[in-house]
Scaffold this motif. Structure first.
Motif, PDB file in Angstrom:
ATOM      1  N   ASP A   1      40.291 -83.648   3.613  1.00 45.61           N
ATOM      2  CA  ASP A   1      38.895 -83.181   3.600  1.00 45.61           C
ATOM      3  C   ASP A   1      38.235 -83.437   4.955  1.00 45.61           C
ATOM      4  O   ASP A   1      38.825 -84.067   5.838  1.00 45.61           O
ATOM      5  CB  ASP A   1      38.113 -83.856   2.451  1.00 45.61           C
TER       6      ASP A   1
ATOM      7  N   THR B   1      32.105 -94.795 -10.679  1.00 48.26           N
ATOM      8  CA  THR B   1      32.423 -96.085 -11.291  1.00 48.26           C
ATOM      9  C   THR B   1      33.375 -96.913 -10.434  1.00 48.26           C
ATOM     10  O   THR B   1      33.537 -98.103 -10.653  1.00 48.26           O
ATOM     11  CB  THR B   1      33.126 -95.870 -12.646  1.00 48.26           C
ATOM     12  N   GLY B   2      34.085 -96.239  -9.527  1.00 55.51           N
ATOM     13  CA  GLY B   2      35.059 -96.961  -8.696  1.00 55.51           C
ATOM     14  C   GLY B   2      36.421 -97.087  -9.358  1.00 55.51           C
ATOM     15  O   GLY B   2      37.249 -97.895  -8.940  1.00 55.51           O
TER      16      GLY B   2
ATOM     17  N   ARG C   1      34.324-100.103  -4.884  1.00 58.33           N
ATOM     18  CA  ARG C   1      33.621 -98.979  -4.264  1.00 58.33           C
ATOM     19  C   ARG C   1      33.135 -99.411  -2.886  1.00 58.33           C
ATOM     20  O   ARG C   1      32.912-100.593  -2.649  1.00 58.33           O
ATOM     21  CB  ARG C   1      32.397 -98.557  -5.095  1.00 58.33           C
ATOM     22  N   LEU C   2      32.978 -98.449  -2.005  1.00 62.53           N
ATOM     23  CA  LEU C   2      32.513 -98.794  -0.656  1.00 62.53           C
ATOM     24  C   LEU C   2      31.022 -98.489  -0.490  1.00 62.53           C
ATOM     25  O   LEU C   2      30.427 -98.823   0.518  1.00 62.53           O
ATOM     26  CB  LEU C   2      33.312 -98.030   0.404  1.00 62.53           C
ATOM     27  N   HIS C   3      30.466 -97.803  -1.507  1.00 66.81           N
ATOM     28  CA  HIS C   3      29.048 -97.446  -1.415  1.00 66.81           C
ATOM     29  C   HIS C   3      28.351 -97.844  -2.695  1.00 66.81           C
ATOM     30  O   HIS C   3      28.990 -97.960  -3.739  1.00 66.81           O
ATOM     31  CB  HIS C   3      28.887 -95.933  -1.237  1.00 66.81           C
TER      32      HIS C   3
ATOM     33  N   ASN D   1      36.368 -86.335  -5.327  1.00 65.01           N
ATOM     34  CA  ASN D   1      35.989 -87.301  -4.280  1.00 65.01           C
ATOM     35  C   ASN D   1      35.738 -86.596  -2.946  1.00 65.01           C
ATOM     36  O   ASN D   1      34.799 -86.920  -2.217  1.00 65.01           O
ATOM     37  CB  ASN D   1      37.091 -88.338  -4.082  1.00 65.01           C
TER      38      ASN D   1
ATOM     39  N   ILE E   1      40.240 -99.296  -1.662  1.00 64.14           N
ATOM     40  CA  ILE E   1      39.699 -98.226  -2.510  1.00 64.14           C
ATOM     41  C   ILE E   1      40.563 -97.930  -3.728  1.00 64.14           C
ATOM     42  O   ILE E   1      40.123 -97.271  -4.652  1.00 64.14           O
ATOM     43  CB  ILE E   1      39.443 -96.932  -1.694  1.00 64.14           C
TER      44      ILE E   1
ATOM     45  N   LYS F   1      32.477 -85.105  -3.271  1.00 67.03           N
ATOM     46  CA  LYS F   1      31.411 -86.110  -3.388  1.00 67.03           C
ATOM     47  C   LYS F   1      31.141 -86.808  -2.048  1.00 67.03           C
ATOM     48  O   LYS F   1      29.985 -86.971  -1.657  1.00 67.03           O
ATOM     49  CB  LYS F   1      31.825 -87.133  -4.458  1.00 67.03           C
ATOM     50  N   PHE F   2      32.215 -87.142  -1.351  1.00 70.67           N
ATOM     51  CA  PHE F   2      32.032 -87.917  -0.113  1.00 70.67           C
ATOM     52  C   PHE F   2      31.988 -87.001   1.111  1.00 70.67           C
ATOM     53  O   PHE F   2      32.569 -87.284   2.148  1.00 70.67           O
ATOM     54  CB  PHE F   2      33.118 -88.999   0.001  1.00 70.67           C
TER      55      PHE F   2
ATOM     56  N   LEU G   1      40.230 -93.679  -8.082  1.00 70.52           N
ATOM     57  CA  LEU G   1      41.460 -93.818  -7.291  1.00 70.52           C
ATOM     58  C   LEU G   1      42.461 -94.759  -7.964  1.00 70.52           C
ATOM     59  O   LEU G   1      43.670 -94.635  -7.740  1.00 70.52           O
ATOM     60  CB  LEU G   1      41.137 -94.303  -5.869  1.00 70.52           C
TER      61      LEU G   1
END
Ligand code: ADP
Length: 541
Positions: A477, A506-507, A496-498, A447, A490, A450-451, A510
């Motif tokens: 991060d 897939t969400g 998911r937030l996006h 994550n 989350i 990715k983010f 977490l």
């Protein structure tokens, strides 16, 4: 002559001894002839006057202490209502011309009490020992063999007189101290009693045979029985029949151990026939001669016990429901895979076999069906993984540093592609579920990569520190960050937030992390500032 004919006044006034009668306020109310004569006073002049007004200290004798000594003795008998013999006193007497004559006295003060035990009169009887002292001196003078010896005798006499005074002083002080100590002891006793009697705890003192020596008021208040009802029993009939044996065994266990004590939770009978749960200790104080009892101290925990039982029941129900849900998720996701596989493969066939016969729209629709069913396959697989977490659990010793190296190896591609810089401090060795912990780190690191912010290299830092019995981990991060309002969302499954066009996923990652951390008795949360980065914290017990 009858008894009534005796004139006691004349008799008293003529008694050869020296008598003075005082009232409780130390006023002279009677004095006999001999006393008046010995003190060079006139009866009529002194009756009704205060004692020390008539007999003051010799102002010329700076060491005179007749008044203070006599006052102490009179106060003593007023307080303790007992006769008091004074040491030989030097108490000079005022002559009619106002000068003083040296005198020595041996006084005895006696109280006269009424039927309410109050002091109404004080009989002050004295013996004039001046002559005796003088004759004794002279006699000894005559008999003195040498001047030196004579002086020594005098010295000794003075010493005896001084000592007598000292002893008297020490006695006064001792009496004062005894009085103060007695007050202190009474106060302490009252304080401890108040502590026990105002306590909500039930306290008893009992013999090993169960005879009650003391019962605190809270016991009768809580259980409704009277002190007499307890005193007329062995105590055991108030314990629940199912608990009595274990309590008895525990008592027998400490009976031969001085100071031995045990903790117990058992039910005690209430007057209305119900039972109250109680918890506390029994302590063996039989060996202590000042106690000689079994001491018990218990509190009523019925409400807490009810709540505990309620929680245990609720937990049982919850566990069953959870198991059923997990089972359902497992079966559902497992069984859904099969029809999905068919759907994907037949749609694939349809696409290949009817390639030429389909117009543009037909092709587009088939492509949509294919993508959606693949997405659904991904979700179903994620759900299946989720329900499998902790299924085949085995707690093992894990070196988190080695575990992390394995994660880096697995993620080699995405790390090198993103040029991520990852550092970790010295991580602990702990007991945990290996596969799950590995997945936890992997999810958090992937994550963090990715983010990341566009056009910037991801920097990730992993560390751990001891917090009480637990380990507190953090994965920090420098990515896009999370709005604090979304921080709790989350961890919800599939949240998911996006959208997927922005960031793949897939969400469920977490939610996996949360389940894994909770499996290790810990919890997980995030602290983040949008645009600056996020730190995921989790604890492992
Ligand atoms: P996924 O990564 O598949 O979207 P997750 O459950 O792992 O699912 O994450 C849920 C959401 O939390 C993500 O969609 C993202 O919006 C947010 N998130 C997770 N980790 C980070 C992170 N390190 N930085 C910013 N947002 C994050």
């Amino acid at each position: 002559m009858t008894k009534n004919d005796i004139d006691f006044r004349i008799l008293f006034e003529s008694v050869p001894g020296l008598y003075l009668i005082l009232d409780a306020e130390l006023k002279i109310i009677a004095v006999n002839e001999a006393y008046a004569k010995a003190t060079m006073t006139k009866r009529k002049e002194i009756i009704g006057r205060g004692l020390f007004d008539v007999f003051p200290d010799n102002p010329e004798d700076t060491a005179a202490d007749g008044v203070s000594n006599l006052l102490f003795s009179l106060n003593f008998i007023r307080k303790y209502k007992k006769p008091h013999t004074m040491a030989v006193q030097k108490y000079d007497i005022r002559r009619p011309d106002g000068t003083f004559e040296i005198r020595y006295w041996s006084p005895l003060n006696t109280p006269v009490l009424n039927d309410k035990n109050e002091v109404i009169y004080i009989i002050h009887r004295v013996e004039d020992v001046t002559e005796f002292m003088r004759v004794k001196n002279e006699h000894e003078k005559k008999e003195a063999l040498t001047k030196n010896l004579q002086e020594k005798v005098q010295e000794m006499e003075m010493e005896i007189f001084r000592r007598a005074k000292e002893i008297q002083k020490i006695n006064f002080e001792l009496e004062k101290k005894v009085e103060e100590r007695t007050k202190e002891v009474i106060k302490n006793e009252k304080r401890f009693r108040a502590l026990i009697e105002k306590s909500a705890d039930m306290m008893t003192l009992a013999t090993p045979e169960g005879q009650m020596l003391y019962i605190s008021p809270s016991l009768t208040e809580i259980l409704g029985f009277s002190i007499e009802e307890y005193q007329n029993s062995t105590g055991l009939e108030f314990i629940h029949p199912d608990d009595v044996q274990i309590v008895m065994e525990k008592i027998m266990g400490i009976i031969s151990i001085p100071g031995g004590s045990f903790f117990s939770q058992h039910r005690l009978l209430h007057k209305n026939g119900s039972y109250r749960w109680c918890e506390g200790t029994f302590t063996n104080m039989l060996h202590d001669p000042d106690v000689e009892a079994l001491v018990s101290n218990f509190r009523d925990i019925t409400e807490r016990k009810k709540a505990e039982l309620e929680i245990i029941n609720q937990n049982k129900i919850l566990n069953t429901m959870n198991r059923e849900l997990e089972q359902f998720a497992f079966v559902a996701s497992h069984d859904l895979q099969e029809p999905l596989r068919s759907l994907i493969s037949f749609t694939g066939l349809l696409k290949d076999d009817f390639k030429d016969k389909l117009d543009q729209n037909g092709e587009k629709y088939i492509e949509f069906i294919l993508q959606s069913s693949k997405r659904m396959q991904e979700l179903v697989k994620a759900l299946l993984d989720y329900s499998r977490i902790g299924k085949e659990r085995e707690l093992v010793q894990i070196d988190c540093n080695i575990l992390l190296q394995d994660v880096f190896t697995d993620m080699n591609l995405s790390i090198s592609e993103s040029k991520a810089m990852i550092k970790s401090n010295n991580l602990p060795v702990l007991k945990g579920f290996k596969v799950e912990l590995r997945q936890l780190f992997q999810n958090l690191i992937s994550n963090a990569i990715k983010f990341r912010k566009k056009d910037s290299i991801p920097e990730i830092s992993i560390s751990a520190k001891k917090q009480g019995e637990d380990w507190l981990f953090s994965v920090e991060d420098n990515g896009i960050g999370i709005n604090p309002d979304d921080a709790y969302k989350i961890f919800i499954i599939f949240k998911r937030l996006h959208n997927r066009n922005e960031y793949e996923g897939t969400g469920i990652g977490l939610s996996h992390c949360k389940k894994i951390v909770e499996l290790h008795g810990g919890h997980i949360w995030v602290v983040s500032k949008p645009g600056e980065g996020s730190t995921f914290y989790f604890t492992i017990s």
